[in-house]
Design a protein around this motif. Structure first.
Motif, PDB file in Angstrom:
ATOM      1  N   TRP A   1      -8.044  -0.042   7.450  1.00  0.00           N
ATOM      2  CA  TRP A   1      -8.084   0.848   6.295  1.00  0.00           C
ATOM      3  C   TRP A   1      -8.084   0.045   4.997  1.00  0.00           C
ATOM      4  O   TRP A   1      -8.830   0.350   4.069  1.00  0.00           O
ATOM      5  CB  TRP A   1      -6.890   1.806   6.333  1.00  0.00           C
ATOM      6  CG  TRP A   1      -6.863   2.757   5.187  1.00  0.00           C
ATOM      7  CD1 TRP A   1      -7.525   3.944   5.088  1.00  0.00           C
ATOM      8  CD2 TRP A   1      -6.147   2.592   3.949  1.00  0.00           C
ATOM      9  NE1 TRP A   1      -7.265   4.531   3.869  1.00  0.00           N
ATOM     10  CE2 TRP A   1      -6.412   3.719   3.160  1.00  0.00           C
ATOM     11  CE3 TRP A   1      -5.301   1.605   3.454  1.00  0.00           C
ATOM     12  CZ2 TRP A   1      -5.867   3.893   1.891  1.00  0.00           C
ATOM     13  CZ3 TRP A   1      -4.760   1.765   2.195  1.00  0.00           C
ATOM     14  CH2 TRP A   1      -5.044   2.895   1.433  1.00  0.00           C
ATOM     15  N   VAL A   2      -7.252  -0.999   4.928  1.00  0.00           N
ATOM     16  CA  VAL A   2      -7.190  -1.834   3.720  1.00  0.00           C
ATOM     17  C   VAL A   2      -8.516  -2.541   3.496  1.00  0.00           C
ATOM     18  O   VAL A   2      -9.051  -2.532   2.383  1.00  0.00           O
ATOM     19  CB  VAL A   2      -6.021  -2.850   3.805  1.00  0.00           C
ATOM     20  CG1 VAL A   2      -6.148  -3.914   2.724  1.00  0.00           C
ATOM     21  CG2 VAL A   2      -4.696  -2.125   3.692  1.00  0.00           C
ATOM     22  N   HIS A   3      -9.078  -3.140   4.542  1.00  0.00           N
ATOM     23  CA  HIS A   3     -10.364  -3.834   4.389  1.00  0.00           C
ATOM     24  C   HIS A   3     -11.453  -2.866   3.925  1.00  0.00           C
ATOM     25  O   HIS A   3     -12.228  -3.193   3.020  1.00  0.00           O
ATOM     26  CB  HIS A   3     -10.771  -4.512   5.700  1.00  0.00           C
ATOM     27  CG  HIS A   3     -10.029  -5.784   5.956  1.00  0.00           C
ATOM     28  ND1 HIS A   3     -10.338  -6.966   5.349  1.00  0.00           N
ATOM     29  CD2 HIS A   3      -8.965  -6.035   6.765  1.00  0.00           C
ATOM     30  CE1 HIS A   3      -9.520  -7.906   5.766  1.00  0.00           C
ATOM     31  NE2 HIS A   3      -8.672  -7.368   6.623  1.00  0.00           N
TER      32      HIS A   3
ATOM     33  N   GLY B   1     -11.013   0.000   2.327  1.00  0.00           N
ATOM     34  CA  GLY B   1     -10.696   0.449   0.972  1.00  0.00           C
ATOM     35  C   GLY B   1     -11.080  -0.572  -0.078  1.00  0.00           C
ATOM     36  O   GLY B   1     -11.594  -0.218  -1.141  1.00  0.00           O
ATOM     37  N   ILE B   2     -10.846  -1.835   0.210  1.00  0.00           N
ATOM     38  CA  ILE B   2     -11.223  -2.897  -0.730  1.00  0.00           C
ATOM     39  C   ILE B   2     -12.742  -2.959  -0.853  1.00  0.00           C
ATOM     40  O   ILE B   2     -13.284  -3.092  -1.959  1.00  0.00           O
ATOM     41  CB  ILE B   2     -10.642  -4.253  -0.296  1.00  0.00           C
ATOM     42  CG1 ILE B   2      -9.125  -4.242  -0.456  1.00  0.00           C
ATOM     43  CG2 ILE B   2     -11.262  -5.402  -1.088  1.00  0.00           C
ATOM     44  CD1 ILE B   2      -8.420  -5.456   0.107  1.00  0.00           C
TER      45      ILE B   2
ATOM     46  N   ASP C   1      -0.408   0.594  -3.814  1.00  0.00           N
ATOM     47  CA  ASP C   1       0.446   1.758  -4.003  1.00  0.00           C
ATOM     48  C   ASP C   1       0.523   2.065  -5.496  1.00  0.00           C
ATOM     49  O   ASP C   1       1.045   1.259  -6.266  1.00  0.00           O
ATOM     50  CB  ASP C   1       1.838   1.471  -3.445  1.00  0.00           C
ATOM     51  CG  ASP C   1       2.743   2.686  -3.434  1.00  0.00           C
ATOM     52  OD1 ASP C   1       2.429   3.684  -4.123  1.00  0.00           O
ATOM     53  OD2 ASP C   1       3.771   2.639  -2.737  1.00  0.00           O
TER      54      ASP C   1
ATOM     55  N   VAL D   1      -6.387   0.323  -2.825  1.00  0.00           N
ATOM     56  CA  VAL D   1      -5.432   0.226  -1.721  1.00  0.00           C
ATOM     57  C   VAL D   1      -3.993  -0.014  -2.176  1.00  0.00           C
ATOM     58  O   VAL D   1      -3.075   0.192  -1.404  1.00  0.00           O
ATOM     59  CB  VAL D   1      -5.841  -0.859  -0.694  1.00  0.00           C
ATOM     60  CG1 VAL D   1      -7.187  -0.529  -0.081  1.00  0.00           C
ATOM     61  CG2 VAL D   1      -5.839  -2.242  -1.305  1.00  0.00           C
TER      62      VAL D   1
ATOM     63  N   LEU E   1      -4.804   7.788   7.365  1.00  0.00           N
ATOM     64  CA  LEU E   1      -5.706   6.646   7.539  1.00  0.00           C
ATOM     65  C   LEU E   1      -6.909   7.005   8.410  1.00  0.00           C
ATOM     66  O   LEU E   1      -7.804   6.182   8.588  1.00  0.00           O
ATOM     67  CB  LEU E   1      -4.959   5.463   8.170  1.00  0.00           C
ATOM     68  CG  LEU E   1      -3.726   4.943   7.435  1.00  0.00           C
ATOM     69  CD1 LEU E   1      -3.091   3.807   8.220  1.00  0.00           C
ATOM     70  CD2 LEU E   1      -4.072   4.514   6.034  1.00  0.00           C
TER      71      LEU E   1
ATOM     72  N   LYS F   1       1.709   2.701   2.697  1.00  0.00           N
ATOM     73  CA  LYS F   1       1.237   3.445   3.869  1.00  0.00           C
ATOM     74  C   LYS F   1       1.912   2.920   5.128  1.00  0.00           C
ATOM     75  O   LYS F   1       2.295   1.776   5.212  1.00  0.00           O
ATOM     76  CB  LYS F   1      -0.273   3.288   4.043  1.00  0.00           C
ATOM     77  CG  LYS F   1      -1.096   3.580   2.815  1.00  0.00           C
ATOM     78  CD  LYS F   1      -1.363   5.032   2.677  1.00  0.00           C
ATOM     79  CE  LYS F   1      -2.345   5.277   1.533  1.00  0.00           C
ATOM     80  NZ  LYS F   1      -1.964   6.356   0.687  1.00  0.00           N
TER      81      LYS F   1
ATOM     82  N   THR G   1       0.814  -1.220   0.000  1.00  0.00           N
ATOM     83  CA  THR G   1       0.000   0.000   0.000  1.00  0.00           C
ATOM     84  C   THR G   1       0.842   1.262   0.000  1.00  0.00           C
ATOM     85  O   THR G   1       0.367   2.327  -0.399  1.00  0.00           O
ATOM     86  CB  THR G   1      -0.922   0.061   1.232  1.00  0.00           C
ATOM     87  OG1 THR G   1      -0.130   0.133   2.423  1.00  0.00           O
ATOM     88  CG2 THR G   1      -1.864  -1.134   1.291  1.00  0.00           C
TER      89      THR G   1
END
Length: 145
Positions: A70-72, A74-75, A85, A83, A62, A55, A53
């Motif tokens: 954040w990843v969950h 965003g997906i 980069d 998510v 975030l 991040k 990512t």
């Protein structure tokens, strides 16, 4: 000889020396106060999420979430591309998606759903791109020594 066991030991020591309030903390730490292989796998997954990512695990960008949440989110909102980069996407997108998938397995909120580190290593080996094969023309040229 493989240096992987040494790398895992170093990784484990680094994870255990850090402050316990960082985002590397596994969800069960608050009620078990124990470090296990599954907690190491979680921390490794957070490091992998950082790589794909771009991040940091805790960052003002975030919001009030840690990197895993954040990843969950965003997906769920924008798909995988939301998510990843953008500096690393492009030709290596498929490799990044495979690494993201492994990282998500490692950061499962339930320890029983996380793979063992041996399985993570196997998944990483399977996900690694094959090295490029030399062309026939390159094989035919003699080397100047």
């Amino acid at each position: 000889m493989s240096y992987l066991p040494i790398k895992l030991v170093v990784f484990r020591v680094i994870c255990r020396r850090r402050r316990p309030d960082l985002a590397f903390d596994w969800p069960e730490y608050s009620y078990t106060l124990r470090v296990t292989e599954k907690s190491d796998v979680y921390s490794f997954g957070v490091v992998m999420l950082e790589l794909v990512t771009g991040k940091r695990p805790v960052s003002p960008e975030l919001g009030d979430k840690d990197l895993v949440r954040w990843v969950h989110g965003g997906i769920d909102r924008g798909g995988v591309d939301a998510v990843l980069d953008p500096r690393l996407a492009g030709e290596s997108r498929d490799d990044m998606v495979r690494a993201l998938h492994i990282a998500l397995l490692c950061t499962s909120s339930l320890p029983i759903k996380r793979p063992w580190m041996r399985a993570v290593v196997k998944l990483l080996h399977e996900a690694a791109p094959a090295p490029p094969r030399p062309t026939e023309a390159a094989e035919e040229k003699p080397l100047d020594v």
